[in-house]
Design a protein around this motif. Sequence first.
Motif, mmCIF file in Angstrom:
data_model
loop_
_atom_site.group_PDB
_atom_site.id
_atom_site.type_symbol
_atom_site.label_atom_id
_atom_site.label_comp_id
_atom_site.label_asym_id
_atom_site.label_seq_id
_atom_site.Cartn_x
_atom_site.Cartn_y
_atom_site.Cartn_z
ATOM 1 N N THR A 13 -7.261 -1.003 1.194
ATOM 2 C CA THR A 13 -7.521 -1.080 -0.248
ATOM 3 C C THR A 13 -6.887 -2.336 -0.824
ATOM 4 O OG1 THR A 13 -7.624 1.322 -0.419
ATOM 5 C CG2 THR A 13 -7.219 0.109 -2.458
ATOM 6 N N LEU A 52 -3.723 2.467 -10.741
ATOM 7 C CA LEU A 52 -3.338 1.665 -9.591
ATOM 8 C C LEU A 52 -2.865 0.275 -10.022
ATOM 9 C CD1 LEU A 52 -2.970 1.198 -6.604
ATOM 10 C CD2 LEU A 52 -5.441 0.717 -6.431
ATOM 11 N N VAL A 73 -1.735 3.903 -1.452
ATOM 12 C CA VAL A 73 -3.127 3.673 -1.037
ATOM 13 C C VAL A 73 -3.146 3.192 0.408
ATOM 14 C CG1 VAL A 73 -3.937 3.141 -3.375
ATOM 15 C CG2 VAL A 73 -3.191 1.271 -1.874
ATOM 16 N N ALA A 132 0.830 -1.212 0.000
ATOM 17 C CA ALA A 132 0.000 0.000 0.000
ATOM 18 C C ALA A 132 0.861 1.257 0.000
ATOM 19 C CB ALA A 132 -0.938 -0.010 1.206
#
Length: 85
Positions: free
Chosen positions: A33, A48, A29, A24
């Motif tokens: 997530t 992403l 993020v 992450a």
Amino acid sequence: MSDELHNRLSVFRAERGMSRRALAESVGVNPQTIGFLERGEYAPSVVLALKIARVFDVPVEAIFALEAFPSLSEQLSRLARETQK
């Protein structure tokens, strides 16, 4: 064709010994997530998905696909059959 997105994200993380938090942080993020992605509860944006693929240095299609990935046992069986020919 299904709109479901399949992924091997947890497999790539496990192979690299990478935590959800570390992944992450590297893609910018929240660790939650990454969990949502792995469980198929969230589809990543193209940006992403590309960032994640870059972390693992693989094409995005190695991690994300519209069709289910074959299981490891299926892949090993196929490989064994091909090498016996």
